[in-house]
Design a protein around this motif. Structure first.
Motif, PDB file in Angstrom:
ATOM      1  N   SER A   1     -67.584  18.514 126.664  1.00 59.51           N
ATOM      2  CA  SER A   1     -66.775  18.885 127.828  1.00 59.51           C
ATOM      3  C   SER A   1     -66.360  20.353 127.751  1.00 59.51           C
ATOM      4  CB  SER A   1     -65.542  17.987 127.932  1.00 59.51           C
ATOM      5  OG  SER A   1     -64.715  18.116 126.780  1.00 59.51           O
ATOM      6  N   GLN A   2     -66.072  20.844 126.550  1.00 62.97           N
ATOM      7  CA  GLN A   2     -65.739  22.261 126.388  1.00 62.97           C
ATOM      8  C   GLN A   2     -66.954  23.145 126.666  1.00 62.97           C
ATOM      9  OE1 GLN A   2     -64.242  22.207 122.383  1.00 62.97           O
ATOM     10  NE2 GLN A   2     -62.153  21.724 122.987  1.00 62.97           N
TER      11      GLN A   2
ATOM     12  N   ASP B   1     -57.046  14.356 125.291  1.00 64.17           N
ATOM     13  CA  ASP B   1     -57.566  15.726 125.367  1.00 64.17           C
ATOM     14  C   ASP B   1     -58.953  15.745 126.018  1.00 64.17           C
ATOM     15  OD1 ASP B   1     -55.288  16.675 124.159  1.00 64.17           O
ATOM     16  OD2 ASP B   1     -56.169  16.737 122.145  1.00 64.17           O
TER      17      ASP B   1
ATOM     18  N   GLU C   1     -59.992  17.689 129.503  1.00 62.43           N
ATOM     19  CA  GLU C   1     -61.083  18.653 129.578  1.00 62.43           C
ATOM     20  C   GLU C   1     -62.091  18.258 130.652  1.00 62.43           C
ATOM     21  OE1 GLU C   1     -61.552  21.478 127.874  1.00 62.43           O
ATOM     22  OE2 GLU C   1     -59.731  21.329 126.693  1.00 62.43           O
TER      23      GLU C   1
END
Length: 315
Positions: A145-146, A220, A224
């Motif tokens: 996702s980052q 988290d 994201e």
């Protein structure tokens, strides 16, 4: 290619053969390697086939008999495409990555190498433990996702640079690059939504056992993914609006060119009309001198040019 990794007290490192609690990474495995995964590791053949299907979309599957869980996640990648006019454009696409969780192992299967897997293998991601399968999966999805966010920012910068070049000259290269970026955002949007649905199924905890210490990590990951989806929608709307604006600009430029050419054609037709009268085989034409048609043609052309300038026909 098959690689085996295991986490030890000093960190994660590559090992020679699979052991309990290790991570098996298969990138474009050969038929022999696929047979090894099926016969020796015990992975279901349909799970291996699904992981190597380039058209497979993100989803989660569970087998009750063998207690194996397959998670397909779409990850982003960039590629340079050659076009017919001997220039290349940068385009982004997505591909499936299969993560199989079974007794004693966590296995990743993909058709191509990707940055997220390479970073996991190099040990650059903190908290990786091949024995903690759920945490391993969540860390991998978080890194994917980052990576989506990184590529989305690159798309935004590239579209801004291409747009600035388009202001100076309307060339096919810039337009094709903008179309490629627009297509990339469509791929990203589709894959991110499929990844989000898969993560929502994981959050329920029915197919993959969730631990309390992994809840924050899962939150988290969801943040994201949601951020990537929002950015993708915003950039897609901006790029779509930009393409529509440039389509209008190109159409307007074409209309201006046609307007100028029409005015020039009319002005050039005036002497042709006048000289055609004096070129006919007719006697006793008034002012039967070569200077009269030339003078009257020049005067009428100047009047027509002045009128067209007043009407902004040359702008």
């Amino acid at each position: 290619m098959l690689e085996f990794y295991k986490t030890f007290p000093e960190g994660t490192r590559q090992i020679e053969a699979p052991e309990a609690g290790c991570w098996i990474n298969a990138v474009s495995p050969t038929e022999t390697e696929q047979k090894f995964l099926i016969d020796n590791i015990g992975i279901l053949p349909e799970f291996v086939k699904s992981s190597l299907d380039a058209e497979e979309s993100a989803h989660i599957d569970y087998d009750d008999d063998t207690h194996q869980t397959l998670v397909i996640i779409d990850y982003p990648s960039e590629e340079e495409k050659e076009n017919l006019d001997d220039f290349s454009t940068l385009q982004y696409t997505t591909a499936p990555l299969g993560v199989i969780i079974l007794k004693g192992y966590v296995v990743t299967i993909s058709l191509y190498e990707n940055w997220s897997i390479l970073e996991m293998a190099k040990g650059t991601i903190r908290g990786v433990d091949t024995r903690l399968k759920t945490r391993f999966l969540l860390l991998l999805v978080l890194r994917i996702s980052q990576r989506f966010l990184i590529y989305l920012r690159q798309i935004d910068r590239l579209s801004s640079q291409t747009e600035s070049r388009l202001h100076q000259s309307m060339k096919n290269k810039e337009l094709i690059q903008m179309l490629g970026l627009e297509k990339s955002l469509v791929y990203f949007s589709t894959s991110l939504k499929a990844d989000e649905i898969t993560l929502n199924k994981i959050m329920r905890g029915r197919l993959i056992k969730l631990y309390e210490e992994d809840q924050e990590l899962l939150d988290d990951v969801m943040i994201e993914i949601h951020q990537a989806i929002e950015m993708c929608n915003i950039y897609s709307n901006i790029l779509s609006g930009t393409m529509d604006a440039f389509a209008s600009v190109i159409s307007n430029n074409l209309n201006i060119v046609m307007k100028v050419l029409t005015a020039i054609t009319i002005i050039m037709a005036i002497p042709n009309i006048i000289f055609s009268f004096y070129g006919m085989n007719v006697v006793d034409m008034p002012f039967n001198s070569v200077w009269f048609p030339i003078t009257i043609s020049v005067v009428i052309c100047l009047i027509a040019t002045y009128i067209f300038f007043k009407k902004d026909m040359f702008h």
